[in-house]
Design a protein around this motif. Structure first.
Motif, PDB file in Angstrom:
ATOM      1  N   PHE A   1       1.243  -1.063   0.130  1.00 19.65           N
ATOM      2  CA  PHE A   1      -0.038   0.307  -0.304  1.00 19.65           C
ATOM      3  C   PHE A   1       0.583   1.256   0.030  1.00 19.65           C
ATOM      4  CE2 PHE A   1       0.496  -1.097   4.291  1.00 19.65           C
ATOM      5  CZ  PHE A   1       0.400   0.163   4.978  1.00 19.65           C
ATOM      6  N   GLU A   2       0.385   2.004  -0.375  1.00 18.32           N
ATOM      7  CA  GLU A   2       0.779   4.052  -0.592  1.00 18.32           C
ATOM      8  C   GLU A   2       1.418   3.855  -2.131  1.00 18.32           C
ATOM      9  OE1 GLU A   2       1.114   6.788   1.206  1.00 18.32           O
ATOM     10  OE2 GLU A   2       0.048   5.243   2.922  1.00 18.32           O
ATOM     11  N   SER A   3       1.167   4.381  -3.143  1.00 20.61           N
ATOM     12  CA  SER A   3       1.010   4.512  -4.370  1.00 20.61           C
ATOM     13  C   SER A   3       1.900   4.544  -4.483  1.00 20.61           C
ATOM     14  CB  SER A   3       0.352   5.445  -4.527  1.00 20.61           C
ATOM     15  OG  SER A   3       0.205   6.924  -4.501  1.00 20.61           O
ATOM     16  N   ALA A   4       3.640   5.402  -4.277  1.00 24.08           N
ATOM     17  CA  ALA A   4       4.813   5.387  -4.125  1.00 24.08           C
ATOM     18  C   ALA A   4       5.824   4.288  -4.203  1.00 24.08           C
ATOM     19  CB  ALA A   4       6.035   6.904  -3.709  1.00 24.08           C
ATOM     20  N   ALA A   5       5.352   3.332  -2.668  1.00 21.80           N
ATOM     21  CA  ALA A   5       5.556   1.978  -2.685  1.00 21.80           C
ATOM     22  C   ALA A   5       5.072   0.872  -3.877  1.00 21.80           C
ATOM     23  CB  ALA A   5       5.114   1.814  -1.397  1.00 21.80           C
ATOM     24  N   ILE A   6       3.748   1.384  -4.507  1.00 21.24           N
ATOM     25  CA  ILE A   6       3.690   0.466  -5.516  1.00 21.24           C
ATOM     26  C   ILE A   6       3.914   0.463  -6.472  1.00 21.24           C
ATOM     27  CG2 ILE A   6       0.752  -0.306  -6.894  1.00 21.24           C
ATOM     28  CD1 ILE A   6      -0.007   0.533  -4.606  1.00 21.24           C
ATOM     29  N   LEU A   7       4.449   1.848  -6.976  1.00 20.83           N
ATOM     30  CA  LEU A   7       5.536   2.007  -8.201  1.00 20.83           C
ATOM     31  C   LEU A   7       7.039   1.800  -8.226  1.00 20.83           C
ATOM     32  CD1 LEU A   7       3.941   5.793  -8.333  1.00 20.83           C
ATOM     33  CD2 LEU A   7       3.236   3.713  -9.759  1.00 20.83           C
ATOM     34  N   GLN A   8       7.400   1.737  -6.845  1.00 25.49           N
ATOM     35  CA  GLN A   8       8.438   0.972  -6.930  1.00 25.49           C
ATOM     36  C   GLN A   8       8.170  -0.532  -7.138  1.00 25.49           C
ATOM     37  OE1 GLN A   8       9.142   3.127  -2.922  1.00 25.49           O
ATOM     38  NE2 GLN A   8      10.905   3.922  -3.902  1.00 25.49           N
ATOM     39  N   TYR A   9       7.293  -1.201  -6.562  1.00 25.68           N
ATOM     40  CA  TYR A   9       7.143  -2.651  -6.423  1.00 25.68           C
ATOM     41  C   TYR A   9       6.813  -2.739  -7.801  1.00 25.68           C
ATOM     42  CZ  TYR A   9       5.225  -6.883  -6.465  1.00 25.68           C
ATOM     43  OH  TYR A   9       5.719  -8.355  -6.647  1.00 25.68           O
ATOM     44  N   LEU A  10       6.515  -2.010  -8.616  1.00 25.68           N
ATOM     45  CA  LEU A  10       6.446  -2.661  -9.726  1.00 25.68           C
ATOM     46  C   LEU A  10       7.747  -2.228 -11.061  1.00 25.68           C
ATOM     47  CD1 LEU A  10       2.056  -1.153 -10.440  1.00 25.68           C
ATOM     48  CD2 LEU A  10       3.340  -3.089  -9.674  1.00 25.68           C
ATOM     49  N   GLY A  11       8.009  -0.962 -10.364  1.00 26.19           N
ATOM     50  CA  GLY A  11       9.507  -0.891 -11.579  1.00 26.19           C
ATOM     51  C   GLY A  11      10.640  -2.244 -11.709  1.00 26.19           C
TER      52      GLY A  11
END
Length: 216
Positions: A63-73
């Motif tokens: 959760f938390e949008s930036a953490a999701i972006l990092q994970y997807l990256g």
């Protein structure tokens, strides 16, 4: 397949943009935040903070949008280079948006809506609106300088741009408008033309309409 817990808000758009740009398969589970869906125990099991977006990928919960972006990256190997010098620049802009642009612009929105309520004394909200609009304008100026002479925040298009862009797209006037920030305006238009971004913005729009009508 990944499951995105989602409602079409600005923070939600960040993640659908990333998923569409990276070409990752995902299912969407709409969390109707206008009618209390964020309080459902099943959703709180994924995100104890009760905010969208959140992501489930096998045993991974993010959760938390930036953490999701990092994970997807990291997962896709795209838009988040492993080179430390580049990745730290990207991370800096992610945190800048999460700690600065999002909260400050969001406060402008909240106090502006509060000021419009019948019977509200403008003196109750005018100082807050001034304070948060001034800070949002300062942040726009930071972004304007950062984009001078380059197409994207960290050289190539990255999750940093995906994180910041929705807040400029939806609320440009909170920071003084695009006309006063030509570098932001060019960057905004460049990203808006991307097919993946256009697909991402369409995700969940029917749910938003139905929730607003109380039919979701």
């Amino acid at each position: 397949m990944m499951r995105l817990f989602y409602f079409p808000t600005l923070n939600g758009h960040k993640v659908t943009i990333a998923l569409e740009e990276m070409g990752l398969p995902y299912d969407v589970e709409i969390v109707d935040i206008l009618n209390g869906g964020q309080d459902a125990p099943a959703f709180r099991a994924v995100n104890p903070n009760g905010k969208i977006p959140a992501l489930a990928d096998g045993d991974v919960r993010v959760f938390e949008s930036a953490a999701i972006l990092q994970y997807l990256g990291r997962k896709s190997g795209r838009f988040y280079p492993a080179e430390e010098a580049v990745r730290t620049r990207i991370d800096s802009w992610l945190f800048w948006q999460m700690a600065g642009l999002g909260p400050m612009s969001g406060q402008v929105n909240w106090f502006t809506r509060a000021a419009q309520k019948p019977g509200r004394d403008p003196a109750e909200t005018s100082l807050a609106i001034h304070r948060f609009r001034k800070e949002t304008t300062r942040l726009f100026d930071v972004l304007e300088r950062a984009l001078a002479g380059q197409d994207y925040l960290c050289g190539d298009y990255s999750i940093a741009d995906m994180c910041v862009w929705p807040w400029i797209e939806k609320y440009p006037d909170n920071g003084g408008g695009l006309a006063a920030h030509p570098h932001i305006a060019a960057w905004h238009a460049r990203i808006a033309r991307r097919a993946a971004v256009q697909r991402a913005l369409a995700v969940g729009l029917d749910a938003l309409r139905l929730a607003g009508e109380g039919k979701a």
